[in-house]
Design an enzyme around this catalytic site. Structure first.
Site, PDB file in Angstrom:
ATOM      1  N   ASP A  67       0.853  -1.198   0.000  1.00 31.29           N
ATOM      2  CA  ASP A  67       0.000   0.000   0.000  1.00 31.29           C
ATOM      3  C   ASP A  67       0.885   1.243   0.000  1.00 31.29           C
ATOM      4  OD1 ASP A  67      -2.298  -1.595   0.086  1.00 31.29           O
ATOM      5  OD2 ASP A  67      -2.210  -1.724   2.267  1.00 31.29           O
ATOM      6  N   LYS A 121       0.852  -8.283  -2.075  1.00 26.67           N
ATOM      7  CA  LYS A 121      -0.558  -7.935  -2.335  1.00 26.67           C
ATOM      8  C   LYS A 121      -0.641  -6.586  -3.048  1.00 26.67           C
ATOM      9  CE  LYS A 121      -3.660  -6.790   1.026  1.00 26.67           C
ATOM     10  NZ  LYS A 121      -4.408  -5.619   0.546  1.00 26.67           N
ATOM     11  N   ASP A 149      -5.622  -7.982  -5.229  1.00 23.10           N
ATOM     12  CA  ASP A 149      -6.693  -7.673  -4.269  1.00 23.10           C
ATOM     13  C   ASP A 149      -7.629  -6.650  -4.901  1.00 23.10           C
ATOM     14  OD1 ASP A 149      -8.227  -7.086  -2.064  1.00 23.10           O
ATOM     15  OD2 ASP A 149      -6.624  -6.126  -0.925  1.00 23.10           O
ATOM     16  N   LYS A 162     -11.056  -7.462  -5.378  1.00 27.25           N
ATOM     17  CA  LYS A 162     -12.395  -7.715  -4.835  1.00 27.25           C
ATOM     18  C   LYS A 162     -13.480  -7.621  -5.909  1.00 27.25           C
ATOM     19  CE  LYS A 162     -11.151  -5.878  -0.271  1.00 27.25           C
ATOM     20  NZ  LYS A 162      -9.857  -5.223  -0.577  1.00 27.25           N
ATOM     21  N   ASP A 221     -19.494  -8.285  -9.698  1.00 29.37           N
ATOM     22  CA  ASP A 221     -20.187  -7.873 -10.928  1.00 29.37           C
ATOM     23  C   ASP A 221     -21.096  -9.024 -11.338  1.00 29.37           C
ATOM     24  OD1 ASP A 221     -20.787  -6.590 -13.439  1.00 29.37           O
ATOM     25  OD2 ASP A 221     -18.861  -5.554 -13.311  1.00 29.37           O
ATOM     26  N   PRO A 236     -22.199 -12.479 -13.082  1.00 29.42           N
ATOM     27  CA  PRO A 236     -21.356 -13.681 -13.186  1.00 29.42           C
ATOM     28  C   PRO A 236     -20.489 -13.739 -14.436  1.00 29.42           C
ATOM     29  CG  PRO A 236     -23.503 -14.275 -12.314  1.00 29.42           C
ATOM     30  CD  PRO A 236     -23.587 -12.819 -12.677  1.00 29.42           C
ATOM     31  N   ASN A 237     -21.038 -13.394 -15.601  1.00 31.39           N
ATOM     32  CA  ASN A 237     -20.249 -13.503 -16.828  1.00 31.39           C
ATOM     33  C   ASN A 237     -19.021 -12.591 -16.785  1.00 31.39           C
ATOM     34  OD1 ASN A 237     -19.904 -14.461 -19.623  1.00 31.39           O
ATOM     35  ND2 ASN A 237     -20.217 -12.281 -20.102  1.00 31.39           N
ATOM     36  N   THR A 238     -19.210 -11.381 -16.297  1.00 30.27           N
ATOM     37  CA  THR A 238     -18.088 -10.442 -16.230  1.00 30.27           C
ATOM     38  C   THR A 238     -17.034 -10.934 -15.243  1.00 30.27           C
ATOM     39  OG1 THR A 238     -19.613  -8.658 -16.754  1.00 30.27           O
ATOM     40  CG2 THR A 238     -17.520  -8.001 -15.784  1.00 30.27           C
ATOM     41  N   THR A 252     -14.397  -4.614   6.783  1.00 24.88           N
ATOM     42  CA  THR A 252     -14.308  -4.209   8.198  1.00 24.88           C
ATOM     43  C   THR A 252     -14.844  -2.791   8.394  1.00 24.88           C
ATOM     44  OG1 THR A 252     -11.983  -3.944   7.674  1.00 24.88           O
ATOM     45  CG2 THR A 252     -12.541  -5.712   9.175  1.00 24.88           C
ATOM     46  N   ARG A 274      -0.342  -7.071  13.828  1.00 26.33           N
ATOM     47  CA  ARG A 274       0.595  -6.110  14.421  1.00 26.33           C
ATOM     48  C   ARG A 274       1.550  -6.817  15.374  1.00 26.33           C
ATOM     49  NH1 ARG A 274      -1.171  -3.711  11.014  1.00 26.33           N
ATOM     50  NH2 ARG A 274      -2.020  -1.611  10.857  1.00 26.33           N
ATOM     51  N   GLN A 320      -6.427   0.082  12.609  1.00 30.32           N
ATOM     52  CA  GLN A 320      -7.000  -1.261  12.753  1.00 30.32           C
ATOM     53  C   GLN A 320      -7.629  -1.398  14.134  1.00 30.32           C
ATOM     54  OE1 GLN A 320      -7.417  -3.315  10.425  1.00 30.32           O
ATOM     55  NE2 GLN A 320      -5.702  -3.365   8.977  1.00 30.32           N
ATOM     56  N   GLY A 368       1.330  -5.141   6.667  1.00 31.49           N
ATOM     57  CA  GLY A 368       1.282  -3.880   5.928  1.00 31.49           C
ATOM     58  C   GLY A 368       2.200  -2.864   6.544  1.00 31.49           C
ATOM     59  N   ARG A 369       1.598  -1.829   7.112  1.00 31.08           N
ATOM     60  CA  ARG A 369       2.396  -0.701   7.607  1.00 31.08           C
ATOM     61  C   ARG A 369       3.426  -1.066   8.657  1.00 31.08           C
ATOM     62  NH1 ARG A 369      -2.965   2.675   8.449  1.00 31.08           N
ATOM     63  NH2 ARG A 369      -3.671   0.526   8.652  1.00 31.08           N
TER      64      ARG A 369
END
Ligand code: C5P
Length: 244
Positions: free
Chosen positions: A11, A33, A60, A62, A65, A67-69, A124, A186, A195, A215-216
């Site tokens: 990120d 990621k 990542d 997510k 849409d 189903p076909n797409t 979240t 963490r 978080q 991540g961070r």
């Protein structure tokens, strides 16, 4: 190998930062990621860079849409060499099945291993008040997330993204083979940032997490390699988690 359980969330803002992190951390993180921010900014350039270092990547994006797409997008994700990708479980059973179908077809086509497909149950950022006041869904948000995990399993997904707090319940209800990837990790010494429900790397792995997202705690450390080495030490000091 422990490395194959460690997902590093890239990120960051620039390609230079991506390259620096991938160069330094590829020996410790088997999967990088790439989220929407970076993918929309730099696209496959990042993916190619990660692949040039022989590391896996988790797209990542997510998917959510018709189903076909989703099937067609999943095919292209596999053809571009992803090791992991994810879809929103709220897209429904047919959409998730389409993701699995697209991934299977593309993997067959190029004789490659199908990537791990994970379902995002409830973001979240969606707290109970959003259910109550905005969606008008008269359900407990955690219970609903578990129902969505069941649906993901039925559709043929490999697992879900969930907080380390929920791993044991998910494994108990959906079986040990159903994968759980945990963000919100963490080390004891690190800042929690925004978080809420965090766990240390070894806590998450000991509870049964198949993959942890760092991540961070690593990417914003003064020395990311040193931060990663400390995390490895913490995990290795808790032998139990290495056996997963
Ligand atoms: O920096 P930090 O360790 O908080 O980063 C966690 C990563 O995991 C981010 O890429 C974030 O988008 C992702 N994530 C999360 N919580 C979820 C799903 C994904 O933090 N429920």
């Amino acid at each position: 190998m422990l490395k194959d359980k460690i997902v590093l969330a890239l990120d960051v803002e620039t390609m230079d930062e991506v390259k620096m992190l991938v160069d330094k951390l590829a020996p410790y993180s088997g999967i990088f990621k790439v989220g929407l921010q970076l993918f929309c900014g730099f696209g496959l350039e990042i993916v190619r860079y990660i692949q040039s270092k022989n590391a896996g990547f988790f797209l990542d994006v997510k998917l959510h849409d018709i189903p076909n797409t989703v099937r067609k997008a999943s095919e292209n994700i596999v053809l571009n060499g992803a090791s992991f990708f994810n879809v929103h479980t709220t897209g429904g059973l047919q959409m998730m099945k389409a993701a699995r179908q697209g991934a299977d077809d593309a993997a067959d086509k190029i004789s490659a291993k199908r990537p791990v497909i994970l379902g995002v149950t409830m973001l979240t950022s969606i707290a109970q008040n959003v259910f109550d006041d905005e969606f008008k869904i008269n359900k407990n948000v955690s219970d609903f997330a578990l129902e969505l995990a069941y649906l993901a399993k039925e559709a043929g997904l490999d697992g879900v993204v969930a907080s380390a707090v929920e791993v044991e319940r998910i494994k108990r209800e959906l079986g040990a083979d159903f994968k759980v990837l945990c963000p919100g990790i963490r080390p004891k010494y690190a800042l929690i940032n925004d978080q809420k429900r965090v766990a240390t790397p070894s806590e998450a792995l000991n509870r049964g997490a198949d993959y942890i997202v760092l991540g961070r705690a690593v990417t914003k450390a003064d020395d990311p390699t040193d931060a990663m080495k400390k995390i490895y030490e913490e995990i290795r000091e808790n032998e139990k988690c290495i056996q997963h």
